[in-house]
Design a protein around this motif. Structure first.
Motif, PDB file in Angstrom:
ATOM      1  N   THR A 163      34.511-100.420  85.080  1.00 34.12           N
ATOM      2  CA  THR A 163      33.896-100.911  86.177  1.00 34.12           C
ATOM      3  C   THR A 163      34.621-102.057  86.874  1.00 34.12           C
ATOM      4  O   THR A 163      35.765-102.612  86.413  1.00 34.12           O
ATOM      5  N   SER A 190      27.109 -98.751  93.456  1.00 37.91           N
ATOM      6  CA  SER A 190      26.207 -99.265  92.418  1.00 37.91           C
ATOM      7  C   SER A 190      26.799 -98.839  90.852  1.00 37.91           C
ATOM      8  O   SER A 190      26.426 -99.653  90.081  1.00 37.91           O
ATOM      9  N   SER A 194      30.859-103.809  88.690  1.00 37.54           N
ATOM     10  CA  SER A 194      30.523-104.516  87.008  1.00 37.54           C
ATOM     11  C   SER A 194      29.438-105.382  87.256  1.00 37.54           C
ATOM     12  O   SER A 194      28.723-105.586  88.305  1.00 37.54           O
ATOM     13  N   LYS A 195      28.948-105.594  86.069  1.00 37.45           N
ATOM     14  CA  LYS A 195      27.539-106.439  86.035  1.00 37.45           C
ATOM     15  C   LYS A 195      27.864-108.061  86.240  1.00 37.45           C
ATOM     16  O   LYS A 195      26.892-108.969  85.886  1.00 37.45           O
ATOM     17  N   LYS A 196      29.015-108.499  86.314  1.00 35.17           N
ATOM     18  CA  LYS A 196      29.250-109.752  86.511  1.00 35.17           C
ATOM     19  C   LYS A 196      28.618-110.507  87.561  1.00 35.17           C
ATOM     20  O   LYS A 196      28.338-109.514  88.688  1.00 35.17           O
ATOM     21  N   ALA A 255      24.808-107.280  93.878  1.00 35.69           N
ATOM     22  CA  ALA A 255      23.324-106.564  93.193  1.00 35.69           C
ATOM     23  C   ALA A 255      22.098-107.892  93.458  1.00 35.69           C
ATOM     24  O   ALA A 255      22.525-108.939  93.796  1.00 35.69           O
TER      25      ALA A 255
END
Length: 262
Positions: A163, A190, A194-196, A255
């Motif tokens: 990601t 989406s 990345s989830k950072k 996000a």
């Protein structure tokens, strides 16, 4: 000399998911004659060697993946102005074409191999590979070039490339009926963002209509992405001539549970 604009009779109709039709000229996305030249593109002190079709930036017909378009220049200057967005981060460019913003990002980071430039045709992938090789020679590991169709085989792509903390796009949505392009685009963002907390998609968008801009925001929201527009006062001063002639917006997407960093 650039090829002339195609005659109206050479266009064909393409149906999109909402059953509306758009006139589309296949040759715009593939130059069978490979009429490309090299050009040094200067983004202030960062110089990028670009192999493509030059001198077509003011063409009246639709964009191709073989031209340095105004949005890619503005996005490149923005990255230079906000180099913290690139430093020590993994970067993905979508619909890269000749790859100018992605190549600038790779030149600004200490890890250019963490940059991946993508497009959806083999012809454009060959251009990307030429451009990465021309800008990163010797012992330096340069950015990668990869095929990516938005919305397709995303899990496989993620397994291969991971990601990304920063995703880039320059004038990559241009049909009036947005759903056919925008939904796969934001599904891709989406999935691959990345989830950072500070992970971000930055889109330099040619705003061809108010409805188009609203559609982009609405569709991004379906994929839990929050859109913010960078103030025109914060756009690069070096791009003032471009911005006075082309209606461009610089949009960031994060996000919904993350903070926006401009």
């Amino acid at each position: 000399m650039d090829d002339p604009a195609p005659e109206p009779g050479t266009f064909r109709k393409v149906k999109h998911t909402n059953q509306l039709e758009t006139y589309f000229y296949p040759g715009l996305f593939m130059d069978d004659h490979m009429n490309y030249t090299w050009k040094d593109v200067d983004i202030e002190h960062v110089q990028v060697k670009v192999h493509g079709r030059h001198g077509s930036e003011s063409a009246t017909y639709a964009e191709t993946g073989q031209v340095v378009w105004p949005a890619s220049v503005v996005l490149s200057h923005y990255l230079l102005q906000h180099s913290h967005l690139v430093q020590s981060r993994s970067v993905l460019e979508l619909g890269a074409g000749v790859g100018l913003p992605g190549l600038v990002a790779a030149k600004l980071t200490k890890e250019p191999s963490a940059v991946v430039l993508t497009d959806h045709t083999e012809v454009i992938l060959e251009l990307l590979q030429k451009n990465t090789e021309a800008n990163f020679t010797g012992d330096t590991d340069g950015p990668k070039a990869a095929l990516l169709n938005w919305g397709a085989d995303l899990e496989e792509f993620r397994k291969t490339h991971g990601t990304f903390d920063l995703i880039l796009g320059a004038d990559i949505i241009y049909w009036t009926e947005q759903e056919g392009m925008a939904e796969p685009l934001f599904q891709t963002v989406s999935t691959l963002l990345s989830k950072k907390a500070d992970a971000m998609f930055v889109l330099c968008h040619h705003n061809r209509s108010a409805q188009m801009s609203k559609s982009i925001r609405d569709i991004a929201g379906k994929f839990n992405l929050l859109c913010a527009e960078v103030s025109k006062d914060n756009l690069p001063a070096a791009c003032s001539d471009i911005l006075s002639n082309v209606s461009l917006q610089l949009l960031t997407f994060t996000a919904k549970d993350a903070d926006t960093i401009i």
